[in-house]
Design a protein around this motif. Structure first.
Motif, PDB file in Angstrom:
ATOM      1  N   CYS A  38       0.862  -1.187   0.000  1.00  0.00           N
ATOM      2  CA  CYS A  38       0.000   0.000   0.000  1.00  0.00           C
ATOM      3  C   CYS A  38       0.899   1.237   0.000  1.00  0.00           C
ATOM      4  O   CYS A  38       1.830   1.315   0.800  1.00  0.00           O
ATOM      5  N   PRO A  39       0.638   2.208  -0.872  1.00  0.00           N
ATOM      6  CA  PRO A  39       1.480   3.412  -0.886  1.00  0.00           C
ATOM      7  C   PRO A  39       1.285   4.288   0.345  1.00  0.00           C
ATOM      8  O   PRO A  39       2.132   5.123   0.644  1.00  0.00           O
ATOM      9  N   ASN A  40       0.210   4.086   1.088  1.00  0.00           N
ATOM     10  CA  ASN A  40      -0.064   4.909   2.262  1.00  0.00           C
ATOM     11  C   ASN A  40       0.599   4.349   3.522  1.00  0.00           C
ATOM     12  O   ASN A  40       1.311   5.056   4.222  1.00  0.00           O
ATOM     13  N   CYS A  41       0.363   3.048   3.815  1.00  0.00           N
ATOM     14  CA  CYS A  41       0.856   2.497   5.081  1.00  0.00           C
ATOM     15  C   CYS A  41       1.902   1.391   4.903  1.00  0.00           C
ATOM     16  O   CYS A  41       2.534   0.993   5.866  1.00  0.00           O
ATOM     17  N   GLY A  42       2.064   0.853   3.696  1.00  0.00           N
ATOM     18  CA  GLY A  42       3.063  -0.180   3.455  1.00  0.00           C
ATOM     19  C   GLY A  42       2.574  -1.596   3.703  1.00  0.00           C
ATOM     20  O   GLY A  42       3.333  -2.546   3.572  1.00  0.00           O
ATOM     21  N   HIS A  43       1.305  -1.755   4.055  1.00  0.00           N
ATOM     22  CA  HIS A  43       0.740  -3.089   4.295  1.00  0.00           C
ATOM     23  C   HIS A  43       0.698  -3.861   2.983  1.00  0.00           C
ATOM     24  O   HIS A  43       0.405  -3.310   1.929  1.00  0.00           O
ATOM     25  N   GLU A  44       0.994  -5.164   3.037  1.00  0.00           N
ATOM     26  CA  GLU A  44       0.985  -5.987   1.832  1.00  0.00           C
ATOM     27  C   GLU A  44      -0.444  -6.325   1.428  1.00  0.00           C
ATOM     28  O   GLU A  44      -1.221  -6.839   2.221  1.00  0.00           O
ATOM     29  N   VAL A  45      -0.761  -6.038   0.163  1.00  0.00           N
ATOM     30  CA  VAL A  45      -2.091  -6.309  -0.373  1.00  0.00           C
ATOM     31  C   VAL A  45      -1.945  -7.402  -1.426  1.00  0.00           C
ATOM     32  O   VAL A  45      -1.133  -7.272  -2.344  1.00  0.00           O
ATOM     33  N   PRO A  46      -2.694  -8.515  -1.317  1.00  0.00           N
ATOM     34  CA  PRO A  46      -2.600  -9.563  -2.330  1.00  0.00           C
ATOM     35  C   PRO A  46      -3.070  -9.053  -3.681  1.00  0.00           C
ATOM     36  O   PRO A  46      -4.124  -8.444  -3.778  1.00  0.00           O
ATOM     37  N   TYR A  47      -2.271  -9.287  -4.709  1.00  0.00           N
ATOM     38  CA  TYR A  47      -2.615  -8.775  -6.034  1.00  0.00           C
ATOM     39  C   TYR A  47      -2.649  -9.862  -7.097  1.00  0.00           C
ATOM     40  O   TYR A  47      -3.651 -10.062  -7.745  1.00  0.00           O
ATOM     41  N   LYS A  48      -1.554 -10.589  -7.256  1.00  0.00           N
ATOM     42  CA  LYS A  48      -1.479 -11.545  -8.360  1.00  0.00           C
ATOM     43  C   LYS A  48      -2.485 -12.679  -8.214  1.00  0.00           C
ATOM     44  O   LYS A  48      -3.063 -13.121  -9.184  1.00  0.00           O
ATOM     45  N   LYS A  49      -2.742 -13.137  -6.998  1.00  0.00           N
ATOM     46  CA  LYS A  49      -3.730 -14.193  -6.810  1.00  0.00           C
ATOM     47  C   LYS A  49      -5.113 -13.705  -7.179  1.00  0.00           C
ATOM     48  O   LYS A  49      -5.891 -14.413  -7.801  1.00  0.00           O
ATOM     49  N   ALA A  50      -5.420 -12.469  -6.818  1.00  0.00           N
ATOM     50  CA  ALA A  50      -6.726 -11.908  -7.162  1.00  0.00           C
ATOM     51  C   ALA A  50      -6.848 -11.758  -8.673  1.00  0.00           C
ATOM     52  O   ALA A  50      -7.900 -12.029  -9.246  1.00  0.00           O
ATOM     53  N   MET A  51      -5.774 -11.356  -9.330  1.00  0.00           N
ATOM     54  CA  MET A  51      -5.819 -11.189 -10.774  1.00  0.00           C
ATOM     55  C   MET A  51      -5.939 -12.535 -11.478  1.00  0.00           C
ATOM     56  O   MET A  51      -6.611 -12.647 -12.478  1.00  0.00           O
ATOM     57  N   LYS A  52      -5.285 -13.558 -10.950  1.00  0.00           N
ATOM     58  CA  LYS A  52      -5.404 -14.887 -11.549  1.00  0.00           C
ATOM     59  C   LYS A  52      -6.840 -15.376 -11.482  1.00  0.00           C
ATOM     60  O   LYS A  52      -7.352 -15.944 -12.428  1.00  0.00           O
ATOM     61  N   ASN A  53      -7.513 -15.137 -10.361  1.00  0.00           N
ATOM     62  CA  ASN A  53      -8.904 -15.555 -10.222  1.00  0.00           C
ATOM     63  C   ASN A  53      -9.810 -14.775 -11.159  1.00  0.00           C
ATOM     64  O   ASN A  53     -10.765 -15.317 -11.692  1.00  0.00           O
ATOM     65  N   ASN A  54      -9.525 -13.494 -11.373  1.00  0.00           N
ATOM     66  CA  ASN A  54     -10.346 -12.672 -12.251  1.00  0.00           C
ATOM     67  C   ASN A  54     -10.120 -12.997 -13.719  1.00  0.00           C
ATOM     68  O   ASN A  54     -10.995 -12.786 -14.540  1.00  0.00           O
ATOM     69  N   ASN A  55      -8.922 -13.491 -14.049  1.00  0.00           N
ATOM     70  CA  ASN A  55      -8.593 -13.748 -15.444  1.00  0.00           C
ATOM     71  C   ASN A  55      -8.936 -15.163 -15.891  1.00  0.00           C
ATOM     72  O   ASN A  55      -8.718 -15.496 -17.040  1.00  0.00           O
ATOM     73  N   LYS A  56      -9.457 -15.980 -15.012  1.00  0.00           N
ATOM     74  CA  LYS A  56      -9.827 -17.329 -15.405  1.00  0.00           C
ATOM     75  C   LYS A  56     -10.985 -17.279 -16.381  1.00  0.00           C
ATOM     76  O   LYS A  56     -11.957 -16.560 -16.184  1.00  0.00           O
ATOM     77  N   LYS A  57     -10.863 -18.046 -17.442  1.00  0.00           N
ATOM     78  CA  LYS A  57     -11.915 -18.088 -18.439  1.00  0.00           C
ATOM     79  C   LYS A  57     -12.720 -19.365 -18.257  1.00  0.00           C
ATOM     80  O   LYS A  57     -12.184 -20.409 -17.931  1.00  0.00           O
ATOM     81  N   SER A  58     -13.990 -19.246 -18.531  1.00  0.00           N
ATOM     82  CA  SER A  58     -14.832 -20.429 -18.436  1.00  0.00           C
ATOM     83  C   SER A  58     -14.536 -21.353 -19.614  1.00  0.00           C
ATOM     84  O   SER A  58     -13.942 -20.956 -20.618  1.00  0.00           O
ATOM     85  N   PHE A  59     -14.962 -22.574 -19.499  1.00  0.00           N
ATOM     86  CA  PHE A  59     -14.749 -23.567 -20.545  1.00  0.00           C
ATOM     87  C   PHE A  59     -15.382 -23.109 -21.857  1.00  0.00           C
ATOM     88  O   PHE A  59     -14.783 -23.232 -22.926  1.00  0.00           O
ATOM     89  N   MET A  60     -16.587 -22.554 -21.779  1.00  0.00           N
ATOM     90  CA  MET A  60     -17.273 -22.092 -22.987  1.00  0.00           C
ATOM     91  C   MET A  60     -16.543 -20.908 -23.626  1.00  0.00           C
ATOM     92  O   MET A  60     -16.478 -20.820 -24.854  1.00  0.00           O
ATOM     93  N   GLN A  61     -15.969 -20.024 -22.838  1.00  0.00           N
ATOM     94  CA  GLN A  61     -15.225 -18.897 -23.389  1.00  0.00           C
ATOM     95  C   GLN A  61     -14.000 -19.399 -24.154  1.00  0.00           C
ATOM     96  O   GLN A  61     -13.671 -18.882 -25.211  1.00  0.00           O
ATOM     97  N   LYS A  62     -13.335 -20.416 -23.615  1.00  0.00           N
ATOM     98  CA  LYS A  62     -12.169 -20.974 -24.293  1.00  0.00           C
ATOM     99  C   LYS A  62     -12.561 -21.610 -25.618  1.00  0.00           C
ATOM    100  O   LYS A  62     -11.865 -21.460 -26.623  1.00  0.00           O
TER     101      LYS A  62
END
Length: 69
Positions: A38-62
């Motif tokens: 975090c640019p304000n307090c320096g606390h670690e915020v999970p990012y890549k795991k959240a992005m991986k979950n958001n970028n998963k495509k459904s079987f039909m989309q593939k």
């Protein structure tokens, strides 16, 4: 749509593209650079795991994408 993350500790909202990853190398189960600070307090915020979950495509989309090609 601008992607925005919010710090769990201080509530600061920020653009994850403007912040460097934490580059953690801790041998005791660290994030291995998957979190950003975090640019304000320096606390670690999970990012890549959240992005991986958001970028998963459904079987039909593939299937639709493979048929378009």
């Amino acid at each position: 749509m601008v992607e925005e993350l919010q710090c769990r500790l201080c509530g600061c909202r920020f653009d994850p593209k403007t912040v460097k990853s934490c580059e953690c190398g801790c041998p005791f189960g660290g994030c291995h650079g998957e979190n950003i600070r975090c640019p304000n307090c320096g606390h670690e915020v999970p990012y890549k795991k959240a992005m991986k979950n958001n970028n998963k495509k459904s079987f039909m989309q593939k299937i639709k994408e493979s048929l378009k090609a």
